[in-house]
Design a protein around this motif. Structure first.
Motif, PDB file in Angstrom:
ATOM      1  N   VAL B 304       1.522  10.183 -14.670  1.00  0.00           N
ATOM      2  CA  VAL B 304       1.013  10.623 -13.369  1.00  0.00           C
ATOM      3  C   VAL B 304       0.563   9.401 -12.586  1.00  0.00           C
ATOM      4  CG1 VAL B 304      -0.745  11.995 -12.212  1.00  0.00           C
ATOM      5  CG2 VAL B 304       0.150  12.744 -14.410  1.00  0.00           C
ATOM      6  N   PHE B 305      -0.214   8.594 -13.276  1.00  0.00           N
ATOM      7  CA  PHE B 305      -0.747   7.382 -12.682  1.00  0.00           C
ATOM      8  C   PHE B 305       0.377   6.486 -12.179  1.00  0.00           C
ATOM      9  CE2 PHE B 305      -2.086   2.961 -13.408  1.00  0.00           C
ATOM     10  CZ  PHE B 305      -3.197   2.910 -12.600  1.00  0.00           C
ATOM     11  N   ARG B 306       1.365   6.303 -13.031  1.00  0.00           N
ATOM     12  CA  ARG B 306       2.466   5.420 -12.653  1.00  0.00           C
ATOM     13  C   ARG B 306       3.211   5.926 -11.447  1.00  0.00           C
ATOM     14  NH1 ARG B 306       5.312   4.642 -17.504  1.00  0.00           N
ATOM     15  NH2 ARG B 306       4.040   3.261 -18.732  1.00  0.00           N
ATOM     16  N   ARG B 307       3.453   7.231 -11.455  1.00  0.00           N
ATOM     17  CA  ARG B 307       4.201   7.791 -10.337  1.00  0.00           C
ATOM     18  C   ARG B 307       3.419   7.603  -9.048  1.00  0.00           C
ATOM     19  NH1 ARG B 307       5.713  13.424 -11.612  1.00  0.00           N
ATOM     20  NH2 ARG B 307       6.489  12.253 -13.381  1.00  0.00           N
ATOM     21  N   LEU B 308       2.102   7.870  -9.111  1.00  0.00           N
ATOM     22  CA  LEU B 308       1.306   7.831  -7.886  1.00  0.00           C
ATOM     23  C   LEU B 308       1.062   6.417  -7.388  1.00  0.00           C
ATOM     24  CD1 LEU B 308      -1.303  10.551  -8.784  1.00  0.00           C
ATOM     25  CD2 LEU B 308       0.376  10.668  -6.953  1.00  0.00           C
ATOM     26  N   THR B 309       1.056   5.460  -8.291  1.00  0.00           N
ATOM     27  CA  THR B 309       0.659   4.125  -7.852  1.00  0.00           C
ATOM     28  C   THR B 309       1.808   3.129  -7.768  1.00  0.00           C
ATOM     29  OG1 THR B 309       0.103   3.557 -10.108  1.00  0.00           O
ATOM     30  CG2 THR B 309      -1.687   4.329  -8.715  1.00  0.00           C
ATOM     31  N   THR B 310       3.002   3.566  -8.010  1.00  0.00           N
ATOM     32  CA  THR B 310       4.104   2.627  -7.814  1.00  0.00           C
ATOM     33  C   THR B 310       4.914   2.981  -6.585  1.00  0.00           C
ATOM     34  OG1 THR B 310       5.366   3.906  -9.408  1.00  0.00           O
ATOM     35  CG2 THR B 310       4.415   1.846 -10.189  1.00  0.00           C
ATOM     36  N   ALA B 311       4.587   4.149  -5.971  1.00  0.00           N
ATOM     37  CA  ALA B 311       5.280   4.517  -4.740  1.00  0.00           C
ATOM     38  C   ALA B 311       4.999   3.482  -3.668  1.00  0.00           C
ATOM     39  CB  ALA B 311       4.812   5.901  -4.272  1.00  0.00           C
TER      40      ALA B 311
END
Lengths: 257, 312
Positions: B304-311
């Motif tokens: 979740v974190f990765r998806r939200l913060t790599t956009a």
């Protein structure tokens, strides 16, 4: 546990007197900690010893030459030494806190910037007073050799403390504008030196400015002290330096928020 | 209760915190999560009163924190990220100084300092200079400092940074214990830590709140994909990959493991919230594959974190 701690805390202030008492407790608490730091670090002792060594040498080397029971020699050279001593006392007070980041912790304690600065200033002043106080041994020593006129001596010491306070305030200001102690020291010394020099270059100054430049010069005001005279004109001068630099320091710190 | 409304703070051209709004209830442990430089520390510094916001409001215990800086500081305990403290001072003297500044009565100071020393496990370090302490003990001094006046609100910036695994668990337990009575806001970039300690998580990215909820909710929110991992042994020439792809609702299959020529690991992706396992099992039965392993992969907070913060 929470109840006991709640009880252990001092009561919330009500009224002007209690508020002032609280403010004083915080200023004094901060000052106590700074004084503790002074005596826990070697720098303070080094600075103190250097001052005393130079002051002693300047005074006694000529004292025996002239053979007069007089402190004027000391009050002539001490203002010059203070230009080094004061910024050395204050140089780390703010620069180091900001540099190491402990300033962040300090400013999350419940004390205002003004209280914090007053605490630090107070500690520096007490340290300065102790250092200068040690030289009280000179008049006490020479008073045993013959009659000493104590008026100018007391005036001289009060003057030194007032001058020292002004220099400390300048040093505190330069400690606020940089994170480097050495830079803070050099800047502090430079400003003190400038105030010392400004009435030495009167012949280069256009006529209508001479009065102002002379008034700005620090020696013009300390001269009276060493004669044992404390003039309100001089007090206004030093009070202005204190207030302006203190407000400047506060402004620098508040702007950084 | 801590309420933060439309909070913004810029440093030069960099918007460190950009219009952040959130609320922490009493007795809640809130985790601020985000990559380095996301604005976590700035947010905490704003709440603690060290920095002033460019715009927005901060309300702590129904008090406007910007107008009542000192009263609000009194009820907050703060541990800053690098936990810088005076290296020349002895631990005991330092805590005593904090007790004095925190308005604890002179007669009670030593007693209170002793209590904190015990709580934080600093007994052996109390007569040492702070500069001589290990990172873990220094962190404990910071925690002791933050809790000395028994504050209603604790703000802890990366409380477990630089600690060893045992110490991390100790500190976490301590925070959890405290969180039963107090309101705690902590920041971290370690996901497992936030998952383990926090009731609620706010993910910050580039100064903005990109997610807000309890860890479970956040995981559910982002389930728009199911994955099944399986390990299959099949004879040579059997086209496992291709056959799996023909299953209904399967979008993608990849080989993730090559144990031997026969035994291989596969990851089956589906865009639907469907359990693929029964279909896969019957397929394997039909084809005579030997199923070594099969499990549904849970979407972790990490993804979740990765998806939200790599956009972008």
């Amino acid at each position: 546990m929470p109840q006991t701690v709640e009880q252990a805390k001092q009561a919330e202030p009500t009224g002007l007197l209690a508020t002032a008492a609280l403010a004083w407790r915080r200023i004094a608490g901060q000052a106590k900690k700074e004084l503790y730091s002074y005596f826990y670090s070697p720098i303070a002792y080094v600075v103190m010893v250097i001052y005393l060594a130079f002051a002693g040498w300047f005074f006694f080397s000529r004292f025996f030459l002239f053979g007069q029971i007089d402190m004027r020699m000391y009050f002539g050279t001490a203002p010059l030494l203070l230009m080094f001593l004061a910024p050395a006392i204050t140089m780390r007070l703010l620069s180091e806190e900001v540099n190491t980041g402990s300033y962040e912790m300090l400013m999350t304690l419940p004390l205002t910037t003004t209280q914090m600065l007053l605490g630090k200033f107070l500690a520096a002043f007490v340290f300065l007073a102790i250092t200068i106080g040690v030289t009280l041994s000179y008049p006490l020593t020479i008073a045993t050799l013959g009659p000493l006129d104590w008026g100018p001596v007391i005036g001289g010491y009060v003057g030194l403390l007032i001058l020292g306070a002004a220099y400390l305030s300048i040093g505190l200001f330069t400690s606020a504008i940089t994170q480097n102690q050495i830079v803070a020291f050099i800047l502090g010394f430079a400003i003190c030196f400038l105030l010392f020099l400004v009435d030495k270059i009167l012949m280069l100054v256009p006529g209508f400015l001479v009065g102002i430049f002379q008034y700005l010069g620090v020696e013009y005001h300390t001269m009276n002290f060493s004669r044992g005279v404390i003039d309100s004109k001089d007090l206004v001068y030093f009070a202005s330096i204190l207030i302006i630099t203190f407000m400047g320091t506060r402004l620098v710190l508040e702007r950084r928020k | 209760m801590v309420r933060v409304e439309d909070l913004s703070k810029s440093f030069g051209l960099v918007k460190a915190v950009d219009n952040i709004t959130f609320e922490v209830k009493r007795g809640e442990i809130l985790g601020l999560l985000g990559p380095n430089g996301a604005g976590k520390t700035t947010t905490l510094r704003l709440i603690s009163g060290y920095l002033r916001p460019d715009s927005g409001n901060i309300v702590v215990a129904e008090k406007d924190a910007l107008a009542n800086t000192e009263p609000v500081r009194e009820i907050i305990g703060y541990l800053s990220e690098y936990n810088p403290i005076y290296h020349d001072m002895l631990v005991f003297d330092y805590l005593h100084y904090i007790a004095e500044m925190r308005d604890i009565l002179p007669a009670q100071r030593t007693q209170r300092v002793r209590e904190m020393v015990t709580t934080c496990g600093l007994k052996d370090a109390v007569a040492k200079k702070i500069g001589e302490l290990s990172k873990g003990n220094r962190q404990r001094v910071g925690l002791a400092q933050a809790m000395l006046h028994d504050p209603e609100y604790l703000i802890l910036d990366e409380p477990t940074a630089g600690l060893d695994p045992n110490q991390i668990i100790e500190i976490r337990d301590l925070i959890k214990r405290l969180g039963q009575k107090k309101t705690v806001i902590l920041s971290s970039h370690i996901l497992s830590e936030v998952e383990a300690t926090c009731d609620r998580v706010i993910i910050i990215h580039q100064g903005k709140v990109v997610a807000d909820g309890n860890p479970k909710e956040l995981q559910k929110q982002s389930v728009d994909e199911t994955r099944v991992y399986l390990k299959i042994a099949a004879g040579k020439g059997s086209q496992v990959l291709e056959t799996l792809k023909t299953l209904a609702n399967v979008n993608e299959v990849e080989i993730t493991e090559d144990e031997s020529q026969e035994i291989k690991g596969y990851l089956v992706h589906s865009n639907h919230d469907i359990d693929l396992r029964p279909d896969i099992f019957s397929l394997a039965q039909k084809k005579g594959w030997i199923l070594y392993e099969m499990h549904r992969e849970v979407v972790s907070l990490e993804s979740v974190f990765r998806r939200l913060t790599t956009a972008n």
